[in-house]
Design a protein around this motif. Structure first.
Motif, PDB file in Angstrom:
ATOM      1  N   ALA A 191       0.834  -1.195   0.000  1.00 60.48           N
ATOM      2  CA  ALA A 191       0.000   0.000   0.000  1.00 60.48           C
ATOM      3  C   ALA A 191       0.872   1.249   0.000  1.00 60.48           C
ATOM      4  O   ALA A 191       2.034   1.216   0.402  1.00 60.48           O
ATOM      5  CB  ALA A 191      -0.911   0.010   1.221  1.00 60.48           C
ATOM      6  N   LYS A 218      -6.405  -1.099   9.845  1.00 54.46           N
ATOM      7  CA  LYS A 218      -5.004  -1.372   9.547  1.00 54.46           C
ATOM      8  C   LYS A 218      -4.357  -1.897  10.821  1.00 54.46           C
ATOM      9  O   LYS A 218      -4.088  -1.140  11.751  1.00 54.46           O
ATOM     10  CB  LYS A 218      -4.263  -0.138   9.046  1.00 54.46           C
ATOM     11  CG  LYS A 218      -2.842  -0.492   8.604  1.00 54.46           C
ATOM     12  CD  LYS A 218      -2.053   0.682   8.143  1.00 54.46           C
ATOM     13  CE  LYS A 218      -0.723   0.204   7.531  1.00 54.46           C
ATOM     14  NZ  LYS A 218      -0.026  -0.789   8.362  1.00 54.46           N
ATOM     15  N   ASP A 298      -7.342 -10.741   2.197  1.00 54.63           N
ATOM     16  CA  ASP A 298      -7.375 -11.057   0.770  1.00 54.63           C
ATOM     17  C   ASP A 298      -7.283 -12.558   0.561  1.00 54.63           C
ATOM     18  O   ASP A 298      -6.705 -13.282   1.377  1.00 54.63           O
ATOM     19  CB  ASP A 298      -6.240 -10.361   0.018  1.00 54.63           C
ATOM     20  CG  ASP A 298      -6.695  -9.814  -1.327  1.00 54.63           C
ATOM     21  OD1 ASP A 298      -7.455 -10.517  -2.027  1.00 54.63           O
ATOM     22  OD2 ASP A 298      -6.310  -8.682  -1.669  1.00 54.63           O
ATOM     23  N   LEU A 312     -11.054  -6.720  -6.275  1.00 48.28           N
ATOM     24  CA  LEU A 312     -11.081  -6.920  -4.830  1.00 48.28           C
ATOM     25  C   LEU A 312     -12.477  -7.240  -4.325  1.00 48.28           C
ATOM     26  O   LEU A 312     -12.638  -8.022  -3.383  1.00 48.28           O
ATOM     27  CB  LEU A 312     -10.539  -5.671  -4.126  1.00 48.28           C
ATOM     28  CG  LEU A 312     -10.579  -5.678  -2.600  1.00 48.28           C
ATOM     29  CD1 LEU A 312      -9.764  -6.845  -2.036  1.00 48.28           C
ATOM     30  CD2 LEU A 312     -10.068  -4.350  -2.038  1.00 48.28           C
ATOM     31  N   MET A 355      -7.113   1.222   6.219  1.00 47.04           N
ATOM     32  CA  MET A 355      -6.746   1.028   4.815  1.00 47.04           C
ATOM     33  C   MET A 355      -7.963   1.387   3.973  1.00 47.04           C
ATOM     34  O   MET A 355      -9.087   0.963   4.272  1.00 47.04           O
ATOM     35  CB  MET A 355      -6.362  -0.421   4.544  1.00 47.04           C
ATOM     36  CG  MET A 355      -5.146  -0.896   5.291  1.00 47.04           C
ATOM     37  SD  MET A 355      -3.612  -0.205   4.659  1.00 47.04           S
ATOM     38  CE  MET A 355      -3.597  -0.906   3.019  1.00 47.04           C
ATOM     39  N   LYS A 357      -9.245   0.880   0.163  1.00 43.63           N
ATOM     40  CA  LYS A 357      -8.894   0.074  -1.009  1.00 43.63           C
ATOM     41  C   LYS A 357      -9.982   0.190  -2.074  1.00 43.63           C
ATOM     42  O   LYS A 357     -11.180   0.116  -1.756  1.00 43.63           O
ATOM     43  CB  LYS A 357      -8.723  -1.404  -0.614  1.00 43.63           C
ATOM     44  CG  LYS A 357      -7.644  -1.661   0.428  1.00 43.63           C
ATOM     45  CD  LYS A 357      -7.586  -3.134   0.775  1.00 43.63           C
ATOM     46  CE  LYS A 357      -6.520  -3.442   1.801  1.00 43.63           C
ATOM     47  NZ  LYS A 357      -6.509  -4.875   2.185  1.00 43.63           N
ATOM     48  N   SER A 361      -9.786  -3.031  -7.790  1.00 47.11           N
ATOM     49  CA  SER A 361      -8.348  -3.275  -7.944  1.00 47.11           C
ATOM     50  C   SER A 361      -8.046  -4.760  -7.988  1.00 47.11           C
ATOM     51  O   SER A 361      -8.599  -5.554  -7.227  1.00 47.11           O
ATOM     52  CB  SER A 361      -7.571  -2.615  -6.799  1.00 47.11           C
ATOM     53  OG  SER A 361      -7.973  -3.141  -5.542  1.00 47.11           O
ATOM     54  N   TYR A 363      -4.992  -7.817  -7.709  1.00 45.60           N
ATOM     55  CA  TYR A 363      -3.889  -8.015  -6.774  1.00 45.60           C
ATOM     56  C   TYR A 363      -2.581  -7.881  -7.534  1.00 45.60           C
ATOM     57  O   TYR A 363      -2.189  -8.767  -8.294  1.00 45.60           O
ATOM     58  CB  TYR A 363      -3.980  -9.390  -6.109  1.00 45.60           C
ATOM     59  CG  TYR A 363      -3.067  -9.546  -4.910  1.00 45.60           C
ATOM     60  CD1 TYR A 363      -3.539  -9.285  -3.626  1.00 45.60           C
ATOM     61  CD2 TYR A 363      -1.747  -9.944  -5.055  1.00 45.60           C
ATOM     62  CE1 TYR A 363      -2.722  -9.432  -2.513  1.00 45.60           C
ATOM     63  CE2 TYR A 363      -0.920 -10.084  -3.955  1.00 45.60           C
ATOM     64  CZ  TYR A 363      -1.412  -9.831  -2.691  1.00 45.60           C
ATOM     65  OH  TYR A 363      -0.583  -9.964  -1.599  1.00 45.60           O
ATOM     66  N   TRP A 372      -4.372   0.785  -3.022  1.00 43.44           N
ATOM     67  CA  TRP A 372      -4.476   0.581  -1.577  1.00 43.44           C
ATOM     68  C   TRP A 372      -3.751   1.746  -0.906  1.00 43.44           C
ATOM     69  O   TRP A 372      -2.585   2.017  -1.219  1.00 43.44           O
ATOM     70  CB  TRP A 372      -3.793  -0.716  -1.145  1.00 43.44           C
ATOM     71  CG  TRP A 372      -4.479  -1.982  -1.566  1.00 43.44           C
ATOM     72  CD1 TRP A 372      -5.524  -2.132  -2.425  1.00 43.44           C
ATOM     73  CD2 TRP A 372      -4.125  -3.307  -1.141  1.00 43.44           C
ATOM     74  NE1 TRP A 372      -5.846  -3.448  -2.570  1.00 43.44           N
ATOM     75  CE2 TRP A 372      -5.006  -4.195  -1.795  1.00 43.44           C
ATOM     76  CE3 TRP A 372      -3.161  -3.813  -0.293  1.00 43.44           C
ATOM     77  CZ2 TRP A 372      -4.943  -5.573  -1.608  1.00 43.44           C
ATOM     78  CZ3 TRP A 372      -3.088  -5.189  -0.106  1.00 43.44           C
ATOM     79  CH2 TRP A 372      -3.974  -6.062  -0.749  1.00 43.44           C
ATOM     80  N   GLN A 373      -4.416   2.408   0.018  1.00 45.43           N
ATOM     81  CA  GLN A 373      -3.790   3.549   0.687  1.00 45.43           C
ATOM     82  C   GLN A 373      -3.940   3.434   2.202  1.00 45.43           C
ATOM     83  O   GLN A 373      -5.014   3.086   2.706  1.00 45.43           O
ATOM     84  CB  GLN A 373      -4.397   4.870   0.201  1.00 45.43           C
ATOM     85  CG  GLN A 373      -4.132   5.125  -1.272  1.00 45.43           C
ATOM     86  CD  GLN A 373      -4.586   6.497  -1.727  1.00 45.43           C
ATOM     87  OE1 GLN A 373      -4.567   7.464  -0.957  1.00 45.43           O
ATOM     88  NE2 GLN A 373      -4.993   6.597  -2.985  1.00 45.43           N
ATOM     89  N   LYS A 374      -2.843   3.743   2.907  1.00 47.74           N
ATOM     90  CA  LYS A 374      -2.824   3.723   4.371  1.00 47.74           C
ATOM     91  C   LYS A 374      -3.215   5.104   4.893  1.00 47.74           C
ATOM     92  O   LYS A 374      -2.660   6.113   4.462  1.00 47.74           O
ATOM     93  CB  LYS A 374      -1.432   3.370   4.888  1.00 47.74           C
ATOM     94  CG  LYS A 374      -0.924   2.027   4.452  1.00 47.74           C
ATOM     95  CD  LYS A 374       0.501   1.781   4.925  1.00 47.74           C
ATOM     96  CE  LYS A 374       1.514   2.551   4.105  1.00 47.74           C
ATOM     97  NZ  LYS A 374       2.911   2.170   4.425  1.00 47.74           N
TER      98      LYS A 374
END
Length: 503
Positions: A191, A218, A298, A312, A355, A357, A361, A363, A372-374
């Motif tokens: 991510a 997260k 996942d 996803l 997270m 997402k 998206s 994988y 994917w972003q934190k």
């Protein structure tokens, strides 16, 4: 036949230039002239590894050998690979084994030139690890084989073995034949840091529309990849080190799932009596204690069907069917208000953030993308320690102030962007002082300079433009959160990521 000296010369040229194009050209030129049986060992060496893995050679043995270097280069790649095979075959300990191993090592180093011997000692001692060159090696293989870089990259990420991928590409094999294989780990999808929840939703949203996003907890745990085939279960860490024997509770849980074959991606963490997560270091230390709790986010394969290229949204539905209440908490297609509440719930539960997402998206194994972003309440960066200064005053005698570097994808090197001594406990200082000399390249009267391999998580208030450091930026109020022994230098944040945080 290719001489070891040619590999050593190429390695030296790569280390001597900052130009990514020059590095790629040098490596591609060497790779293109290798014989088929030379490709795998030479590729491994250039990435700082050996096909044989551990050979039983430690620093004590390396330091005890006093070779008489050869005047000219005569060792071939095949000669060295065969010698490493023999060393690796000398299993066990004891005077007899140690003497035979020392004799074999001595014969190898006697046949090497001074430069070749230095290269071999660093290779055997684990000092040639060059994770940041991974991307450049992929480009070099693609250039030498005259195939698309993306084809090499995907084959590598699915095989997990760069030497095997290189051999296939350079001998005209079918890279598309590499697929997900149960019981063979794939590089985990990574991510990117998100500026804020609103920014992540704006980039990936609309949150409650189609395809939408999921906002998940997260966890501050240890990344795991779990494979099952029948009753056999194997577990790997983030760096693809097998840890099956250390997590019997995860093995037992996976064996009880309603599937025959499955590949899962998730986190495991230590939990306190009140159900709240313990600190990350305790989760890492807890491996092997039987007290870890896994959560999955996942599913890459189920019962003969690969899911890597499914969105996803589909993978998450399959995951819920497989793992039930072990599905990581999250909200699918939330409204803006529900997304904010999901983040608040994650923090209230003791997690480090959330997270966000994109549900459409796929994988992307081994890639750090924006899908994917934190999102955390404060900025954190994973940086590499380049050097450490000796402390003064109360910290005299300890290695204290660390020099921090961000990864430069353009060159494969690391760019210094700041220093810090904040956030360090006495235990941290002791660990640094004991550990850093093992990574030392040289020192002066005030600092020890290190190979760029140790990753540290840094919390900061922001980034500002500065001419003080080579990266052109400086960190504001940087402090150490933890050392990330679960990450390699190739996974450190890039200089572009750091610059994007500028105030």
């Amino acid at each position: 036949m290719t001489l070891l000296g040619e590999v050593v010369a190429a390695s030296g040229e790569v280390a001597a230039t900052r130009s990514r194009k020059a590095k790629t050209t040098t490596l591609a030129t060497l790779l293109a002239r290798l014989e088929p049986d030379e490709i795998r060992p030479a590729t491994a060496w250039l990435a700082g590894e050996m096909l044989q893995g551990r050979t039983g050679i430690g620093w004590r043995t390396l330091q005890a050998v006093s070779p008489s270097p050869a005047e000219t280069s005569t060792l071939t790649v095949g000669d060295v690979d065969a010698a490493l095979d023999r060393l690796a075959a000398m299993a066990g300990s004891g005077t007899g084994v140690g003497a035979r191993r020392a004799a074999e090592l001595g014969a190898l180093l006697d046949a090497a030139t001074e430069d070749e011997g230095r290269f071999l000692v660093r290779l055997l001692g684990g000092e040639l690890r060059q994770g940041a060159l991974e991307g450049i090696m992929i480009e070099a293989v693609a250039a030498a084989a005259e195939v698309p870089g993306e084809a090499v990259r995907r084959a590598f990420m699915l095989s997990g073995r760069l030497p095997t991928t290189a051999h296939t590409a350079l001998t005209g094999g079918d890279l598309a034949a590499f697929g997900l294989e149960v019981m063979r780990p794939v590089r985990p999808m990574l991510a990117s840091p998100g500026d804020s929840l609103d920014a992540a939703l704006a980039e990936l949203g609309p949150p409650d529309g189609e395809p939408g996003v999921v906002v998940e907890h997260k966890l501050d745990g240890a990344r795991i990849q779990v494979h099952r085939s029948g009753d056999e279960v194997r577990v790997w860490s983030r760096t693809l080190k097998e840890i099956t024997g250390a997590v019997p509770e995860i093995v037992a849980l996976t064996r009880a799932l309603p599937v025959e074959t499955v590949v899962l991606d998730g986190e495991t963490l230590a939990v306190a009596e009140d159900g709240r997560p313990r600190p990350f270091q305790e989760s890492m230390q807890g491996l092997g204690s039987g007290a870890m709790q896994p959560w999955f986010f996942d599913c890459l394969h189920r019962d003969g069907v690969d899911l890597l290229d499914e969105p996803l949204a589909v993978r998450r539905e399959v995951l819920a069917e497989v793992v039930g209440d072990r599905l990581i908490p999250g909200v699918v297609r939330p409204s803006a208000a529900e997304a904010e509440q999901a983040v608040a719930d994650a923090l209230a539960a003791g997690q480090e953030g959330s997270m966000v997402k994109a549900l459409d998206s796929t994988y992307s194994a081994g890639r750090r993308g924006r899908a994917w972003q934190k999102v955390k309440p404060s900025h954190t960066l994973d940086l590499v320690v380049l050097a450490c200064e000796w402390g003064s005053g109360r910290r005299r005698g300890w290695l204290s102030n660390i020099h921090l570097g961000a990864r430069d994808p353009a060159t494969g090197d690391f760019v210094m962007i700041g220093k810090t001594f904040k956030g360090m406990t006495d235990a941290t200082l002791t660990w640094q002082t004991e550990t850093f000399p093992r990574y030392e390249t040289h020192r002066d009267s005030w600092a020890v300079y290190l190979r760029p391999e140790i990753v540290v998580e840094i919390e900061l208030d922001g980034v500002q433009t500065s001419t003080r450091y080579p990266g052109g930026v400086a960190l504001r109020f940087a402090r150490v959160v933890r050392y990330r022994d679960d990450k390699t230098a190739a996974e450190a944040d890039t200089i572009e990521t750091v610059r994007a945080l500028r105030l």
